[in-house]
Design an enzyme around this catalytic site. Sequence first.
Site, PDB file in Angstrom:
ATOM      1  N   LYS A  77       0.840  -1.202   0.000  1.00  0.00           N
ATOM      2  CA  LYS A  77       0.000   0.000   0.000  1.00  0.00           C
ATOM      3  C   LYS A  77       0.880   1.259   0.000  1.00  0.00           C
ATOM      4  CE  LYS A  77      -0.349  -0.335   5.041  1.00  0.00           C
ATOM      5  NZ  LYS A  77      -1.147  -0.903   6.141  1.00  0.00           N
ATOM      6  N   TYR A 102      14.939  30.552   7.443  1.00  0.00           N
ATOM      7  CA  TYR A 102      13.742  31.308   7.826  1.00  0.00           C
ATOM      8  C   TYR A 102      13.612  31.440   9.334  1.00  0.00           C
ATOM      9  CZ  TYR A 102      12.056  30.741   3.020  1.00  0.00           C
ATOM     10  OH  TYR A 102      11.922  30.775   1.671  1.00  0.00           O
TER      11      TYR A 102
HETATM   12  C1  LIG Z   1      -0.381  -1.835   6.837  1.00  0.00           C
HETATM   13  C2  LIG Z   1      -0.898  -3.148   7.266  1.00  0.00           C
HETATM   14  C3  LIG Z   1      -0.005  -4.212   7.483  1.00  0.00           C
HETATM   15  C4  LIG Z   1       1.494  -4.057   7.471  1.00  0.00           C
HETATM   16  O1  LIG Z   1       1.906  -3.439   8.670  1.00  0.00           O
HETATM   17  P1  LIG Z   1       3.439  -3.211   9.043  1.00  0.00           P
HETATM   18  O2  LIG Z   1       3.398  -2.757  10.454  1.00  0.00           O
HETATM   19  O3  LIG Z   1       3.956  -2.148   8.121  1.00  0.00           O
HETATM   20  O4  LIG Z   1       4.135  -4.506   8.861  1.00  0.00           O
HETATM   21  C5  LIG Z   1      -0.549  -5.457   7.761  1.00  0.00           C
HETATM   22  N1  LIG Z   1      -1.891  -5.631   7.842  1.00  0.00           N
HETATM   23  C6  LIG Z   1      -2.759  -4.628   7.665  1.00  0.00           C
HETATM   24  C7  LIG Z   1      -4.225  -4.887   7.773  1.00  0.00           C
HETATM   25  C8  LIG Z   1      -2.294  -3.343   7.385  1.00  0.00           C
HETATM   26  O5  LIG Z   1      -3.167  -2.340   7.224  1.00  0.00           O
END
Ligand SMILES: *Cc1c(COP(=O)(O)O)cnc(C)c1O
Length: 374
Positions: A42, A265
């Site tokens: 994702k 800044y």
């Molecule tokens: C993002 C996500 C993961 C992965 O999590 P990490 O902590 O990055 O390993 C796994 N399961 C779900 C449902 C997620 O939303």
Amino acid sequence: MPQDETPTSPPRSWVEIDTAALGHNLRVSREASGCAIMAVVKAGAYGHGLETIARFLESEGVEFLGVANIGEARRIRRAGVLCPIYLLGATWELEREEIVARNVTPCISTLAEAQSFSDIAARHGVTLPVHIAVDTGMARGGFLPADVAASLTEIEKLPALSIEGIASHLSSSDEDEVFTNIQISLFSKTVAELGGSSRFRWIHLSNSGGILAYPAGPCNLARPGLMLYGISPIPQFQEKLQNVMSLKSRVSLARTVPAGHSVSYGRTYVTTRPTRLATVGIGYGDGYPRSLSGKNAQVFIRGQRHPIVGRVTMDQIVVALPDDSPVTSGDEVELFGANIPADEVAALADTIAWELFTGITPRVERIYHGVAPL
Ligand SMILES: *Cc1c(COP(=O)(O)O)cnc(C)c1O
């Protein structure tokens, strides 16, 4: 269009992505979990580049790719990836037609959602594989453990769905051992009461923290995200993983300013003596957090750490150098990577490595080692 004959400069700021290290971290997730892998890609594969990383992980034999929304699934499919894709969260009505059409596997949180998917799948003349989500203490979705048995009986009557898996999600696997164990027990008990592996092809619960620090319980599938990209959410396991992403830029200017000279800044830093400064061409417009201003954050140039002085601006930062520093215009600068861990930078910026990675903006070119980019 006439061909553009103008010479092209190298990028001002870029990330280097080491796919051999990603492959190593994938093997660590397999070994630590003893499970098949749903690689979580994702948010542009946590900023590493969705299509290229999805293709690479498919070639490494992952069982599923996990995405947050159908737009990500669409991009992965258009890149020619055939690997099963799983949608990690609840969906709303207008997303479902495409989910069915692209044969993406959703998780189901309500009877209404199941009914809607079944209706659409029936109209398409297909059977849609789905996983049942159980809410063991995250509350973003899923059936409550007390309701899941009755709901499952109803879902099984729907003509165009095939129940292929059951899942839950750990809310605190990197910070609360007691609650994580409660979630694991609750999920194990729920799955067992529903028939366990005789009823579900895939049983999954663990994110990176769960994979690294907890037993797999009844699970045969694990969902690593962050650990694939080289950062352990639990510091004690960091040494098992290899660095994947390095954020880099270049010195655009190096020179000495007099004592009493204010920097950047708001003039939050003023030199107390003649000081050698390097200007580096990266800022919050690239995703290097502005909240690092005034935190003594460091960058790595010519084998040494150097502190940032004054505020991080949109496109440039200023670094203080020793008087005799050889650092000069054109030198490579590491903002995070093998020498400055991303989780160190994230902590200084009052955030987490997940946000630091996903915040790297499109202006930053992704350069891959080990695979051809898409
Ligand atoms: C993002 C996500 C993961 C992965 O999590 P990490 O902590 O990055 O390993 C796994 N399961 C779900 C449902 C997620 O939303």
